[in-house]
Design a protein around this motif. Structure first.
Motif, PDB file in Angstrom:
ATOM      1  N   VAL A  72       5.327   5.998   1.624  1.00  0.00           N
ATOM      2  CA  VAL A  72       4.241   5.257   0.973  1.00  0.00           C
ATOM      3  C   VAL A  72       3.348   4.666   2.053  1.00  0.00           C
ATOM      4  CG1 VAL A  72       3.642   3.363  -0.579  1.00  0.00           C
ATOM      5  CG2 VAL A  72       5.742   4.659  -0.960  1.00  0.00           C
ATOM      6  N   MET A  73       2.042   4.715   1.828  1.00  0.00           N
ATOM      7  CA  MET A  73       1.090   4.080   2.744  1.00  0.00           C
ATOM      8  C   MET A  73       0.307   3.033   1.961  1.00  0.00           C
ATOM      9  SD  MET A  73      -0.100   7.296   5.102  1.00  0.00           S
ATOM     10  CE  MET A  73      -0.374   6.221   6.512  1.00  0.00           C
ATOM     11  N   ILE A  74       0.272   1.807   2.499  1.00  0.00           N
ATOM     12  CA  ILE A  74      -0.384   0.694   1.810  1.00  0.00           C
ATOM     13  C   ILE A  74      -1.572   0.225   2.637  1.00  0.00           C
ATOM     14  CG2 ILE A  74      -0.101  -1.643   0.905  1.00  0.00           C
ATOM     15  CD1 ILE A  74       2.868  -1.072   0.557  1.00  0.00           C
ATOM     16  N   LEU A  75      -2.766   0.310   2.039  1.00  0.00           N
ATOM     17  CA  LEU A  75      -3.992  -0.196   2.658  1.00  0.00           C
ATOM     18  C   LEU A  75      -4.689  -1.080   1.622  1.00  0.00           C
ATOM     19  CD1 LEU A  75      -3.708   3.134   3.362  1.00  0.00           C
ATOM     20  CD2 LEU A  75      -5.520   2.512   4.960  1.00  0.00           C
ATOM     21  N   MET A  76      -4.485  -2.393   1.731  1.00  0.00           N
ATOM     22  CA  MET A  76      -5.023  -3.327   0.747  1.00  0.00           C
ATOM     23  C   MET A  76      -5.692  -4.496   1.460  1.00  0.00           C
ATOM     24  SD  MET A  76      -1.889  -3.277  -2.031  1.00  0.00           S
ATOM     25  CE  MET A  76      -2.869  -3.914  -3.397  1.00  0.00           C
ATOM     26  N   ASP A  77      -6.530  -5.238   0.715  1.00  0.00           N
ATOM     27  CA  ASP A  77      -7.334  -6.306   1.310  1.00  0.00           C
ATOM     28  C   ASP A  77      -6.746  -7.700   1.159  1.00  0.00           C
ATOM     29  OD1 ASP A  77      -9.220  -4.537   2.214  1.00  0.00           O
ATOM     30  OD2 ASP A  77     -10.553  -4.755   0.478  1.00  0.00           O
ATOM     31  N   ASN A  78      -5.653  -7.822   0.398  1.00  0.00           N
ATOM     32  CA  ASN A  78      -5.095  -9.144   0.143  1.00  0.00           C
ATOM     33  C   ASN A  78      -3.623  -9.175   0.600  1.00  0.00           C
ATOM     34  OD1 ASN A  78      -3.616 -11.271  -1.426  1.00  0.00           O
ATOM     35  ND2 ASN A  78      -5.685 -11.704  -2.168  1.00  0.00           N
ATOM     36  N   PRO A  79      -3.237 -10.106   1.507  1.00  0.00           N
ATOM     37  CA  PRO A  79      -1.863 -10.113   2.012  1.00  0.00           C
ATOM     38  C   PRO A  79      -0.817 -10.368   0.929  1.00  0.00           C
ATOM     39  CG  PRO A  79      -3.048 -12.103   2.703  1.00  0.00           C
ATOM     40  CD  PRO A  79      -4.060 -11.174   2.124  1.00  0.00           C
ATOM     41  N   MET A  80      -1.135 -11.209  -0.066  1.00  0.00           N
ATOM     42  CA  MET A  80      -0.188 -11.460  -1.146  1.00  0.00           C
ATOM     43  C   MET A  80       0.050 -10.206  -1.969  1.00  0.00           C
ATOM     44  SD  MET A  80       0.898 -14.514  -0.846  1.00  0.00           S
ATOM     45  CE  MET A  80       1.700 -14.702  -2.422  1.00  0.00           C
ATOM     46  N   ASP A  81      -1.025  -9.438  -2.199  1.00  0.00           N
ATOM     47  CA  ASP A  81      -0.889  -8.181  -2.941  1.00  0.00           C
ATOM     48  C   ASP A  81      -0.012  -7.189  -2.163  1.00  0.00           C
ATOM     49  OD1 ASP A  81      -2.454  -9.216  -4.903  1.00  0.00           O
ATOM     50  OD2 ASP A  81      -4.270  -8.094  -4.376  1.00  0.00           O
ATOM     51  N   VAL A  82      -0.179  -7.179  -0.840  1.00  0.00           N
ATOM     52  CA  VAL A  82       0.630  -6.284  -0.002  1.00  0.00           C
ATOM     53  C   VAL A  82       2.104  -6.647  -0.113  1.00  0.00           C
ATOM     54  CG1 VAL A  82       1.163  -5.606   2.376  1.00  0.00           C
ATOM     55  CG2 VAL A  82      -1.228  -5.758   1.631  1.00  0.00           C
ATOM     56  N   ILE A  98       7.810   2.999   4.365  1.00  0.00           N
ATOM     57  CA  ILE A  98       6.543   2.378   3.977  1.00  0.00           C
ATOM     58  C   ILE A  98       5.717   2.111   5.237  1.00  0.00           C
ATOM     59  CG2 ILE A  98       5.445   0.423   2.815  1.00  0.00           C
ATOM     60  CD1 ILE A  98       8.073  -0.009   1.296  1.00  0.00           C
ATOM     61  N   ILE A  99       4.470   2.568   5.241  1.00  0.00           N
ATOM     62  CA  ILE A  99       3.526   2.317   6.338  1.00  0.00           C
ATOM     63  C   ILE A  99       2.482   1.336   5.813  1.00  0.00           C
ATOM     64  CG2 ILE A  99       2.049   3.351   8.093  1.00  0.00           C
ATOM     65  CD1 ILE A  99       4.884   4.501   8.052  1.00  0.00           C
ATOM     66  N   VAL A 100       2.307   0.199   6.511  1.00  0.00           N
ATOM     67  CA  VAL A 100       1.416  -0.860   6.025  1.00  0.00           C
ATOM     68  C   VAL A 100       0.317  -1.127   7.042  1.00  0.00           C
ATOM     69  CG1 VAL A 100       1.277  -3.270   5.276  1.00  0.00           C
ATOM     70  CG2 VAL A 100       3.342  -1.924   4.791  1.00  0.00           C
ATOM     71  N   LEU A 101      -0.935  -1.142   6.579  1.00  0.00           N
ATOM     72  CA  LEU A 101      -2.037  -1.600   7.428  1.00  0.00           C
ATOM     73  C   LEU A 101      -2.002  -3.125   7.427  1.00  0.00           C
ATOM     74  CD1 LEU A 101      -4.549  -0.962   9.126  1.00  0.00           C
ATOM     75  CD2 LEU A 101      -5.904  -1.092   7.028  1.00  0.00           C
ATOM     76  N   ASN A 102      -1.649  -3.701   8.563  1.00  0.00           N
ATOM     77  CA  ASN A 102      -1.397  -5.140   8.672  1.00  0.00           C
ATOM     78  C   ASN A 102      -2.589  -5.842   9.316  1.00  0.00           C
ATOM     79  OD1 ASN A 102      -0.326  -7.676   8.917  1.00  0.00           O
ATOM     80  ND2 ASN A 102       1.326  -7.108  10.306  1.00  0.00           N
ATOM     81  N   LYS A 103      -3.353  -6.587   8.514  1.00  0.00           N
ATOM     82  CA  LYS A 103      -4.525  -7.305   9.011  1.00  0.00           C
ATOM     83  C   LYS A 103      -4.249  -8.793   9.223  1.00  0.00           C
ATOM     84  CE  LYS A 103      -7.507  -4.367   6.103  1.00  0.00           C
ATOM     85  NZ  LYS A 103      -8.556  -4.377   5.047  1.00  0.00           N
ATOM     86  N   TRP A 104      -3.025  -9.247   8.920  1.00  0.00           N
ATOM     87  CA  TRP A 104      -2.810 -10.715   8.821  1.00  0.00           C
ATOM     88  C   TRP A 104      -1.560 -11.191   9.553  1.00  0.00           C
ATOM     89  CZ3 TRP A 104      -2.731  -7.250   4.734  1.00  0.00           C
ATOM     90  CH2 TRP A 104      -3.945  -7.065   4.071  1.00  0.00           C
TER      91      TRP A 104
END
Length: 468
Positions: A72-82, A98-104
């Motif tokens: 699974v790859m997760i690219l989302m704009d809200n950390p709580m949603d992630v 799971i691969i996560v784009l981590n902005k936070w």
């Protein structure tokens, strides 16, 4: 056929999906969940399946996860949603990658979750555009710098070197780009200014190679080290000659302009010690070892801890076979000082041999000659084979143009060792190879000018290791 689940939201996710569409493999099927539907007209319907729902809804996501996904790859704009989406996935699939784009700066101890730090990626990519910074492959191999590309500047020590003479231990030049064209390297290929080299190897070794490529004249004793180390073993030295040796070594230190460490072992003449201590200054460190045990290991520790790039020893110390072997194992240049006035030296004299080791150390020779304000002389004994010698001469001639330093080629049928014996104002420079650690007795019948270095032992000599 592998199923890949992409949970997407925002502009970054949209760009990513477009890239996947352009570069997809026929081995994968992509299931894309969007919080707000966006159309991708180039997507192949047989390979891309789109869904519109909120992935933080356990009920909706669980229905989709009834299928078996490879990752699974997760690219989302809200950390709580992630975080909630990850919890939903883990409630159903305990081991799914799971691969996560981590902005936070999100953290997760799960070994099957890979956090991709977006800020690190952006800063690393921007860093690639800075001048004089190595470009490191981020997405190939382990991404720790084992693949690097370097632009060779005009004044580099690598310019006009044949690849075959460059010591490549734990690293390799695997490709050359010249005028935007790929050139496959081979031993006879010569490196040109503005070549882009692609190198593979140990990351720490590549960092050293990068510094060596970018190095210009005036940096000696770099890249071997940054400081100068004088070694005095009072058990092996003539105490009456030692004071003059120290003054000559101080003169060399002033020419190179680096910190000097004077190491005294087996101290036995305290009057001489006090005279040596008078040289102490902010740029001269006096280090006296009163313990006669473990001198060899202490020497190698000093080379490392003081970051030594040049070792200065008197002639009789270098002539000691055990000491010479120890100096060779240090893999740094050695300046052997004889009983002559070092300030009167005008020429750096090099005798061409039947190998091309002199091409490997050419940049260091030019650097030393620049620091000590010496002319360079190449002695070519014409009674020997010339093929390898002519390539070395060509290399030095090319470097003389780059560094604006004249090189005098002396072609003669007379043995250059005999010729140099009649000359006083020179310092001989030669490669420091394993064969020089052999006992001098075995060189009686040798015709190798390097093995016969001791025939000029009454003159100053510099021995340079052939590896970077």
């Amino acid at each position: 056929m592998k199923k890949i689940l992409i949970i997407s939201e925002g502009e970054t996710a949209e760009h990513f999906i477009n890239r996947v569409i352009d570069a997809y493999t026929s081995e994968n099927i992509y299931y894309i969940v969007q919080t707000k539907a966006k159309k991708f007209p180039n997507a192949n319907p047989s390979r891309f399946k789109f869904y519109e729902f909120d992935p933080t809804s356990f009920y909706k996501l669980s229905n989709l996860l009834k299928m078996e996904f490879a990752q699974v790859m997760i690219l989302m704009d809200n950390p709580m949603d992630v975080e909630n989406t990850i919890k939903n996935i883990r409630a159903i699939k305990k081991q799914l990658r799971i691969i996560v784009l981590n902005k936070w700066k999100l953290k997760n101890e799960d070994s099957n979750i890979v956090m991709i730090n977006s800020k690190q990626i952006l800063s690393s990519r921007m860093l690639d555009y800075l001048p004089n910074v190595p470009v490191i492959a981020q997405n190939v191999g382990i991404g720790e710098g084992e693949i690097m590309e370097v632009l060779v500047p005009f004044g580099s020590s690598f310019v006009y070197k044949h690849i075959g003479v460059i010591e490549q231990k734990e690293w390799r030049i695997v490709a050359i780009y010249r005028n935007r064209k790929l050139i496959m390297p081979n031993r006879r290929r010569m490196i040109q200014p503005n070549d882009l080299l692609v190198m593979v190897g140990d990351p720490e070794v590549l960092k050293s190679v990068y510094r060596a490529i970018k190095r210009e004249l005036g940096q000696f004793p770099e890249p071997f080290g940054s400081n100068i180390y004088m070694y005095l073993d009072m058990d092996l030295l003539n105490h009456k000659k030692m004071e003059k040796f120290v003054s000559r070594a101080i003169f060399a230190h002033q020419k190179f302009g680096r910190t000097l460490i004077i190491k005294v072992v087996n101290p036995s003449n305290f009057e001489l010690l006090w005279k040596i201590k008078e040289y102490r200054s902010p740029n001269v460190i006096i280090d006296i070892n009163y313990d006669p045990k473990g001198l060899e290991s202490a020497f190698f520790n000093d080379i490392k801890n003081y970051h030594v790039g040049l070792v200065i020893v008197p002639n009789e110390l270098f002539e000691n076979h055990k000491m010479r072997s120890m100096l060779y194992d240090a893999h740094v240049p050695i300046l052997k000082i004889a009983e002559k006035n070092l300030s009167l030296v005008k020429d750096a004299s090099i005798i061409l041999g039947d190998n091309r080791d002199l091409e490997k150390i050419s940049s260091t020779i030019f650097d030393i000659s620049e620091k000590m304000n010496l002319n360079i002389e190449l002695y070519n004994y014409t009674n020997e084979a010339q093929d390898a010698k002519e390539q070395v001469v060509e290399h030095y001639t090319n470097l003389s143009t780059i560094f604006s330093k004249s090189v005098k080629i002396v072609k003669d049928g007379e043995n250059p060792i005999k010729k140099l014996k009649r000359k006083d104002d020179f310092i001989q420079i030669l490669p420091f190879t394993k064969k020089l650690t052999l006992k001098n007795f075995y060189s009686i019948f040798s015709t190798d000018s390097e093995r016969l270095y001791h025939k000029l032992e009454s003159h100053h000599q510099i021995f340079i290791p052939v590896q970077i």
